[in-house]
Design an enzyme around this catalytic site. Structure first.
Site, mmCIF file in Angstrom:
data_model
loop_
_atom_site.group_PDB
_atom_site.id
_atom_site.type_symbol
_atom_site.label_atom_id
_atom_site.label_comp_id
_atom_site.label_asym_id
_atom_site.label_seq_id
_atom_site.Cartn_x
_atom_site.Cartn_y
_atom_site.Cartn_z
ATOM 1 N N ASP A 143 0.869 -1.180 0.000
ATOM 2 C CA ASP A 143 0.000 0.000 0.000
ATOM 3 C C ASP A 143 0.907 1.232 0.000
ATOM 4 O O ASP A 143 2.129 1.095 -0.045
ATOM 5 C CB ASP A 143 -0.918 -0.004 1.234
ATOM 6 C CG ASP A 143 -0.153 0.163 2.540
ATOM 7 O OD1 ASP A 143 1.089 0.248 2.530
ATOM 8 O OD2 ASP A 143 -0.812 0.207 3.598
ATOM 9 N N ASP A 181 1.453 4.756 2.321
ATOM 10 C CA ASP A 181 1.074 5.378 3.598
ATOM 11 C C ASP A 181 1.497 6.846 3.631
ATOM 12 O O ASP A 181 2.632 7.170 3.298
ATOM 13 C CB ASP A 181 1.782 4.646 4.756
ATOM 14 C CG ASP A 181 1.580 3.138 4.704
ATOM 15 O OD1 ASP A 181 0.482 2.676 5.032
ATOM 16 O OD2 ASP A 181 2.542 2.419 4.324
ATOM 17 N N ASP A 237 -3.280 4.481 2.782
ATOM 18 C CA ASP A 237 -3.640 4.814 4.163
ATOM 19 C C ASP A 237 -3.235 6.257 4.451
ATOM 20 O O ASP A 237 -2.117 6.658 4.124
ATOM 21 C CB ASP A 237 -2.901 3.913 5.169
ATOM 22 C CG ASP A 237 -3.447 2.486 5.205
ATOM 23 O OD1 ASP A 237 -4.535 2.259 4.644
ATOM 24 O OD2 ASP A 237 -2.780 1.621 5.802
HETATM 25 P P1 DGT Z 1 4.306 -2.540 2.911
HETATM 26 O O1 DGT Z 1 3.183 -1.556 2.853
HETATM 27 O O2 DGT Z 1 3.837 -3.947 3.025
HETATM 28 O O3 DGT Z 1 5.263 -2.366 1.804
HETATM 29 O O4 DGT Z 1 5.171 -2.282 4.233
HETATM 30 P P2 DGT Z 1 5.005 -1.160 5.328
HETATM 31 O O5 DGT Z 1 6.200 -1.188 6.185
HETATM 32 O O6 DGT Z 1 4.621 0.145 4.696
HETATM 33 O O7 DGT Z 1 3.832 -1.714 6.231
HETATM 34 P P3 DGT Z 1 2.348 -1.184 6.450
HETATM 35 O O8 DGT Z 1 1.874 -0.377 5.308
HETATM 36 O O9 DGT Z 1 1.523 -2.360 6.848
HETATM 37 O O10 DGT Z 1 2.460 -0.284 7.737
HETATM 38 C C1 DGT Z 1 3.233 0.905 7.770
HETATM 39 C C2 DGT Z 1 3.597 1.200 9.159
HETATM 40 O O11 DGT Z 1 2.445 1.591 9.880
HETATM 41 C C3 DGT Z 1 4.123 -0.010 9.900
HETATM 42 O O12 DGT Z 1 5.494 -0.174 9.668
HETATM 43 C C4 DGT Z 1 3.777 0.313 11.304
HETATM 44 C C5 DGT Z 1 2.483 1.069 11.164
HETATM 45 N N1 DGT Z 1 1.352 0.159 11.383
HETATM 46 C C6 DGT Z 1 0.650 -0.496 10.461
HETATM 47 N N2 DGT Z 1 -0.270 -1.257 11.019
HETATM 48 C C7 DGT Z 1 -0.160 -1.083 12.339
HETATM 49 C C8 DGT Z 1 -0.832 -1.610 13.471
HETATM 50 O O13 DGT Z 1 -1.739 -2.428 13.375
HETATM 51 N N3 DGT Z 1 -0.421 -1.141 14.695
HETATM 52 C C9 DGT Z 1 0.554 -0.213 14.806
HETATM 53 N N4 DGT Z 1 0.897 0.223 16.015
HETATM 54 N N5 DGT Z 1 1.209 0.274 13.769
HETATM 55 C C10 DGT Z 1 0.861 -0.161 12.569
HETATM 56 MG MG MG Z 2 2.833 0.397 3.605
#
Ligand code: DGT
Ligand code: MG
Length: 371
Positions: free
Chosen positions: A205, A207, A295
């Site tokens: 996604d 963010d 998001d």
């Molecule tokens: P991606 O989108 O799969 O390439 O990887 P990220 O690192 O962007 O992961 P993502 O989009 O799920 O979440 C971005 C950040 O937002 C994650 O590193 C920590 C925060 N975050 C997401 N979901 C939660 C949650 O359920 N609880 C908390 N405390 N933080 C969250």
């Molecule tokens: Mg992400």
């Protein structure tokens, strides 16, 4: 004698927030195996072993060299007996039999398939599996199942949103959101966060954090942005959560709980013409657009640094920041605030560097947080 391990293993910290982890993973063969074991435990609701494998994977990701023998891993933190056995198997045979077995397990495959749908978590996946459902068509044909709005969009846009988002697509979405935000509040602050801020080439996604320099104006900003995207005809799905932020509350050290700021989970329509170099696949090219998960979170500006640090990830980095704060500093950290339990006071911060300094940690750049 030449050392095969340029970094002395004894200096590797057990905390991801004291390691520098870029997107270059020299131990993918091992960390992929650990990720399967972690997921398998997660799907079986076994949090302990799941986190143990995630920690082991994270340590190996931080190494600037590839593990070539079991001996070098003996002094590394977070590698338990089970992890060592998996490494040994892979070193000997090129793969792990235990991991192969999980990958070919029907239950694992189906639960993975179900949880790959936006809005479907392990609990729902398990429920469907127990009803004897084994495919998407089984789920969609089952009379007793009522999908919520999120799951309906998840199935509707499944092909698009299960395909990775590229950096160029994230950039294009940044332009769209920036235009929308600026039309409402010219001096608004918009920041790309999540995996793309850490320098990843692809993500599941995109963010963003949006806020305004005037305290209190941020919540209306988000609903106005949503209205504008709707008017533009590019809002395919929106779940908006109003702020429940209470600044007198102590930070929660539990990572799994989401923060209390106003936020929205969106699916947006991205046109081919908006992306430099165009969309990725032939099908999207023909159609001229794709659906993407976005998001947005909107903290009050005085909490911006905590939100930025909390949403930049990786998840393992975040978990260890909180664990480090609690265990080593008697402090509580979350996306809203940092609280010193000894001094019984909140510690303010306007930048991420302030937070690292409060914690007595060396600053780790976003691109070094791929733990
Ligand atoms: P991606 O989108 O799969 O390439 O990887 P990220 O690192 O962007 O992961 P993502 O989009 O799920 O979440 C971005 C950040 O937002 C994650 O590193 C920590 C925060 N975050 C997401 N979901 C939660 C949650 O359920 N609880 C908390 N405390 N933080 C969250
Ligand atoms: Mg992400």
């Amino acid at each position: 004698q030449v050392s095969t391990t340029p970094t002395p293993v004894s200096t590797v910290s057990q905390y991801a927030c004291q390691r520098r982890t870029t997107t270059k993973n020299n131990n993918k063969i091992f960390t992929d195996a650990f990720e399967v074991l972690a997921e398998s435990h997660e799907l079986n609701d076994m949090e302990g072993p799941c986190l143990a494998f995630r920690r082991a994977a994270s340590v190996l990701k931080s190494l600037p060299w590839t593990v070539q023998n079991l001996r070098v891993t003996e002094d590394l933190p977070c590698l338990g007996e089970h992890s060592m056995c998996v490494i040994e198997e892979i070193l000997q045979h090129g793969h792990s039999f235990e991991v192969e077995k999980i990958l070919s397990d029907e239950r694992y495959q189906i639960l993975k398939l179900f949880t790959s749908v936006f809005g479907v978590g392990p609990k729902t996946a398990e429920k469907w599996y127990r009803r004897g459902l084994r495919s998407f068509s089984d789920v969609l044909a089952e009379p007793g199942i009522r999908l919520n709005r999120m799951q309906q969009s998840g199935f509707l846009h499944y092909g698009d949103i299960s395909r990775a988002v590229s950096k160029a697509e994230a950039q294009a979405l940044g332009n769209i959101i920036d235009e929308a935000v600026r039309a409402i509040t010219p001096d608004a602050i918009l920041t790309l966060t999540g995996g793309f801020r850490r320098g990843k080439d692809f993500g599941h996604d995109v963010d963003f954090i949006v806020t305004t320099p005037q305290l209190g104006k941020e919540e209306r900003l988000l609903t106005s942005v949503i209205d504008r995207l709707k008017q533009q005809g590019i809002l395919l799905y929106c779940e908006y959560q109003a702020s429940t932020f209470d600044e007198s509350k102590l930070p929660s050290h539990r990572f799994e709980a989401m923060d209390h700021f106003a936020k929205c989970f969106l699916i947006l329509r991205l046109e081919d013409s908006q992306v430099e170099g165009g969309l990725q696949t032939a099908e999207e090219d023909r159609r001229g657009w794709r659906a993407v998960r976005v998001d947005l979170v909107s903290p009050p500006v005085d909490r911006y640094a905590f939100t930025l640090l909390g949403w930049s990830g990786s998840r393992q980095f975040e978990r260890d920041l909180r664990r480090f704060a609690r265990m080593e500093r008697r402090m509580l950290l979350d996306n809203h605030a940092l609280y010193d339990k000894t001094k019984k006071e909140f510690l303010a911060a306007t930048t991420e560097k302030d937070i690292f300094a409060h914690l007595g940690l060396e600053y780790i750049e976003p691109w070094q947080r791929n733990a």
